[in-house]
Scaffold this active site. Structure first.
Site, short mmCIF file in Angstrom:
data_model
loop_
_atom_site.label_atom_id
_atom_site.label_comp_id
_atom_site.label_asym_id
_atom_site.label_seq_id
_atom_site.Cartn_x
_atom_site.Cartn_y
_atom_site.Cartn_z
N ASP A 1 6.23 -8.18 -2.85
CA ASP A 1 7.72 -7.25 -3.17
C ASP A 1 8.25 -8.16 -3.91
O ASP A 1 9.46 -7.69 -4.41
CB ASP A 1 8.16 -7.23 -1.75
CG ASP A 1 7.43 -6.20 -0.60
OD1 ASP A 1 6.98 -5.26 -0.92
OD2 ASP A 1 7.43 -6.73 0.53
N ASP B 1 10.05 -1.26 1.48
CA ASP B 1 8.46 -1.38 1.77
C ASP B 1 8.40 -1.08 3.13
O ASP B 1 9.24 -1.04 3.85
CB ASP B 1 8.27 -2.94 1.44
CG ASP B 1 6.84 -3.29 1.95
OD1 ASP B 1 6.02 -2.65 1.39
OD2 ASP B 1 6.79 -4.12 2.69
#
Length: 689
Positions: free
Chosen positions: A591, A387
Site C-alpha cells: 500500500d 485496501d
C-alpha cells in the site's frame, strides 16, 4: 507507595502521594505506570500538589493494590516512560506566561509612573527596531504596524496604551511559540519506533527472534523489506534501499551497503541487510526528529499559511486607512483608532492553536497526525480508497484450512510456509505464523536467503529446490507453476483468501485465510458518505469473486480486484487529474506507493512499518470508527477556522468603524482588540465538537 484517597466517586478517585516534592520525572512515571494498569481509562498527575486523579472501569480493589505496590524506582515503571513526554515543555511555557503576567501586575500597581515610562520606552525599542528593519528591507508587514502603534502611543505620552499593546504582543508571541514547539514535540514523540522484536544473527549464522531491549552494542541484527531499523548501526553485509525521510527529510530512498551507517526509525523499502548495532538507545533519535521537523514546513496547513499571509497583506490597508482618516478628519485620535486595531494578532494566533487543538483531540482518539495540512486534506477529500485486507477486514486474519497436493503432509506445508512468512510484516503472514504456533509446529531456519517480491510473495531455496509462496498471480501467472490436481484446484472455497505454496515449480499447497469483515465496516462507509465523502472505493489484490462479495457487504461505490501496488497509485493519480482529493487507507508494504500518492495517506497502527512511516496519519486498529471520528474532527476544524476568520474580521472591523466615528477612544479599541484576540485564542484551544 504511601498515599491517601482525598475524594472518590464511582469509577474515579483522587489520591495524594505522601512525598515531600514530586519531580516532573516522577509525575511522568506515575502517569505512565498507572495508565498501563488494565481497566484504567485516564490518569492525570498534578506534580505541584502530589495529587493523582485515576478514572477506571475495573474493580476498585485492583487500583488500591496497584497504588500500594507502586514505586517511582521500580524498573518496570521507569521503562514505560518515553524519552520525551511534553510535561517539561508545558511547564516551561506555563512559567513564562505566569512570569510576564506577574511583571505586568507589579509594573501597573506598584512601580511609580516615572519608572513605568522608562520601562515602556526600553521595551518599545525592540518593537520599533523590528518595524524599521522591515521598512529598510522594503516590506510592509505586521512588525511595521506594531511599531507604529507603539511609537505613536509613546509620542502622545500614552504609556498605558503602549504598555498594554506590548504586553499582549508578548503574550501572543509566547503562545505562538508554545503552539509551534508543542506541535513539534507531539509529532516527534508520536513517531516512535513501535518495534518490540528483532531478528538477531548468531555467530553460526542462525537467526533468533528476540526482544529489541535485549540487543546489545556489537550484536548483529537482520532487517528485511518492509521492516523498520530499530537501532543505530553499520551495515555488515547486504544491500538495501532505506527510506530515511523521518530522519533527514529525503524523499528518495538511499542505497545502503557494506560499511554504510543506518539510523533507528528508518525503513527498508527494498532488499535486506545485516547491521552491527552501535547504539542501543537509538542515538538521540528524538532530537534528530525535532531538528528535521523544525527545518521543514511540511506540517503547516494551508489555513495557517493563509492566515499569516493575510495578516501581512492587511498591514498596508491599516496604515493607509490611518493616514486617510487623519487627512479627511484631521483628528489624530480617530486615526489612531485604526492603528490600534490590526487583524494580525488574532489571525496568526488563532489558526495555529486551532490546528494544534485538533491534533491533540486526534491523539486522544488514538489518531496520530503528522501535520496540520493533512487534517485539511481529510476535510476537503471527496474520495476515499480502502485496501481490503487489514482495513475493511480484521487486521488479524486466521488460517481456516490447508489444502495440500501430491500427497504432501498438511503440517509440513504449514511449517514451511510459516518458516518463510515469519520474516515479513503483513497480516496474512502473521496469520500463517500464528497457525503454526497454535499447532505446535517448530519452524527453525532451514532455507537459504529469502527474497521478498513486493505485493507478490516470497522466494527461497530449500534442499536445492526453489520454494515460492504468494498470490495466484505470482505463483501461477508470473512463475508458471503447475497444479497437480485441477479438479480440487478449480473448487477452492471462494469465501477465503488463498495463499499458494509451490515447491520445485509445482503447487504443493493452498492455505485458505479466513479474512473476517469488520463488523463496523458497512456503518463506517455509510457515515463517511454522510460526512461528505462522495466516492468510496475498495482496491485489493484478491480475486474478483472474493472482492465482489466483500464490496457488496460493505456497500462501497466501486471496487477493483487483483490490483498491484502501482495500480493503486495510478488510480489515485487519475483521480487527481479529475480534480478530486483522495484519502488512501492501507496497512501493508504493497500500500506504500498509494499512501504516498494520496493527499492524505492513512495507515492502520498494526500494519507494516513502512506503511506507518510513509503515511501522513495513523489510526488505531481497534475499529474503523476512528476514521469517522477523524473525518468529523477535520470537518469541525475547518468550520472553526471559518468561524475564526468571520469573527476576527467582523469584530475588528467593527472596532475600526467605531473608532473612526469617535465612539471608542484608541486605548479602548486596543483593549477590546487584544481582549478579543485572547478570547478567540482560548476558544480555539477547546475541544472540537
Amino acid at each position: 507507595m504511601k498515599c491517601k484517597i482525598l475524594h472518590e466517586t464511582k469509577g474515579r478517585m483522587r489520591v495524594r502521594f505522601y512525598v515531600k516534592r514530586m519531580t516532573l520525572r516522577q509525575a511522568d512515571i506515575a502517569e505512565y505506570a498507572l495508565s498501563a494498569v488494565a481497566g484504567v481509562t485516564r490518569v492525570q498527575v498534578f506534580d505541584r500538589t502530589c495529587d493523582v486523579i485515576i478514572a477506571y472501569s475495573c474493580d476498585r480493589e485492583k487500583i488500591i493494590y496497584k497504588l500500594s505496590r507502586f514505586s517511582f524506582d521500580y524498573e518496570k515503571n521507569t521503562a514505560l516512560v518515553p524519552e520525551q513526554t511534553g510535561r517539561e515543555l508545558n511547564r516551561q511555557y506555563e512559567e513564562k506566561l505566569a512570569s510576564i503576567v506577574c511583571r505586568r501586575m507589579v509594573n501597573n500597581f506598584i512601580l511609580p509612573f516615572p519608572i513605568r515610562k522608562v520601562i515602556a520606552v526600553f521595551k518599545a525599542a525592540k518593537y520599533i527596531f523590528r518595524g524599521l528593519k522591515c521598512l529598510w528591507q522594503g516590506k510592509l508587514e505586521v512588525a511595521v504596524l506594531d511599531a507604529a502603534a507603539i511609537g505613536v502611543s509613546l509620542l502622545r505620552d500614552d504609556f498605558n496604551t503602549a504598555g498594554s499593546v506590548m504586553f499582549l504582543l508578548n503574550v501572543g508571541d509566547i503562545l505562538d511559540e508554545w503552539t509551534h514547539r508543542k506541535s513539534i514535540d507531539d509529532l516527534a514523540r508520536t513517531m516512535s519506533l513501535g518495534v518490540e522484536q528483532v531478528w538477531m544473527q548468531t555467530a553460526d549464522g542462525q537467526e533468533i527472534l528476540m526482544p529489541v531491549n535485549e540487543v546489545r552494542k556489537g550484536d548483529t541484527i537482520v532487517v528485511r523489506t518492509g521492516s523498520m531499523i530499530p537501532l543505530d548501526g553499520k551495515v555488515a553485509s547486504g544491500d538495501a534501499m532505506v527510506n530515511q525521510s523521518s530522519m533527514t527529510g529525503e524523499s528518495v530512498p538511499v542505497h545502503k551497503s557494506n560499511g554504510a551507517y543506518v539510523y533507528a526509525g528508518t525503513v527498508v523499502e527494498d532488499g535486506e541487510c545485516t547491521v552491527i548495532v552501535e547504539n542501543t538507545a537509538g542515538g538521540g533519535r528524538y532530537d534528530r526528529i525535532v531538528k528535521m521537523i523544525e527545518e521543514s514546513e511540511k506540517m503547516k496547513s494551508a489555513a495557517e499559511d493563509k492566515a499569516s499571509h493575510l495578516a501581512d497583506k492587511l498591514v498596508p490597508w491599516s496604515l493607509g486607512g490611518t493616514l486617510l482618516t487623519w487627512l479627511i478628519t484631521g483628528n489624530v485620535t480617530k486615526a489612531l483608532s485604526i492603528l490600534m486595531v490590526d487583524f494580525s494578532c488574532a489571525l496568526k494566533l488563532a489558526m495555529p492553536i486551532s490546528v494544534l487543538s485538533a491534533m491533540r483531540d486526534c491523539s486522544q482518539a488514538g489518531i496520530t497526525v503528522k501535520g496540520g495540512r493533512f487534517l485539511e486534506a481529510v476535510a476537503e477529500a471527496d474520495t476515499i480508497v480502502f485496501d481490503k485486507t487489514g482495513t475493511l477486514t480484521h487486521s488479524s486474519p486466521k488460517v481456516a484450512e490447508v489444502i495440500t497436493f501430491g500427497g504432501r503432509d498438511e503440517a509440513e506445508m504449514l511449517r514451511l510456509a510459516a518458516c518463510l512468512e515469519e520474516h515479513y510484516p503483513h497480516s496474512i503472514a502473521n496469520a500463517v505464523v500464528a497457525a503454526a504456533a497454535e499447532r505446535g509446529l517448530e519452524h527453525a531456519e532451514f532455507h537459504s536467503k529469502v527474497e521478498y517480491v513486493v505485493a507478490h510473495g516470497i522466494s527461497s531455496m530449500v534442499e536445492g529446490e526453489r520454494v515460492l509462496i504468494g498470490s495466484h498471480h505470482f505463483i501461477i501467472e508470473d512463475e508458471g507453476c503447475t497444479t497437480p490436481d485441477e479438479r480440487i484446484f478449480r473448487h477452492l472455497p471462494m469465501e477465503y483468501s488463498h495463499l499458494y505454496l509451490a515447491i520445485g515449480g509445482e503447487v504443493a499447497a493452498v492455505i485458505c485465510i479466513e479474512d473476517p469483515l469488520r463488523e463496523e465496516a458497512a456503518d463506517v462507509v455509510q457515515k463517511l458518505h454522510e460526512y461528505g465523502i462522495s466516492r468510496v472505493v475498495m482496491m485489493t489484490g484478491d480475486n474478483e469473486r472474493t472482492a465482489k462479495a466483500v464490496a457488496e457487504k460493505v456497500g462501497v461505490d466501486e471496487y477493483h480486484a487483483e490490483v498491484l501496488p502501482e495500480d493503486k497509485a495510478a488510480f489515485i493519480r487519475t483521480e487527481h487529474e479529475s480534480g478530486r482529493k483522495v484519502i488512501m487507507i492501507g496497512d501493508g508494504v504493497n500500500d506504500s506507493p498509494a499512501l504516498s500518492e494520496a493527499d492524505a495517506g492513512i495507515a492502520i497502527s498494526t500494519g507494516a512499518a513502512i506503511a506507518r512511516e510513509i503515511a501522513d496519519i495513523t489510526i488505531s486498529a481497534d475499529d474503523l470508527y476512528a476514521l469517522v471520528e477523524l473525518k468529523r474532527m477535520c470537518n469541525a476544524l475547518m468550520k472553526r477556522i471559518s468561524w475564526n476568520y468571520r469573527t476576527i474580521i467582523g469584530f475588528n472591523g467593527g472596532l475600526i468603524g467605531l473608532g473612526v466615528l469617535g465612539v471608542l477612544p484608541p486605548a479602548t479599541s486596543a483593549l477590546l482588540h487584544n481582549a478579543s484576540t485572547l478570547a478567540i485564542g482560548l476558544r480555539s484551544m477547546t475541544e472540537l465538537k
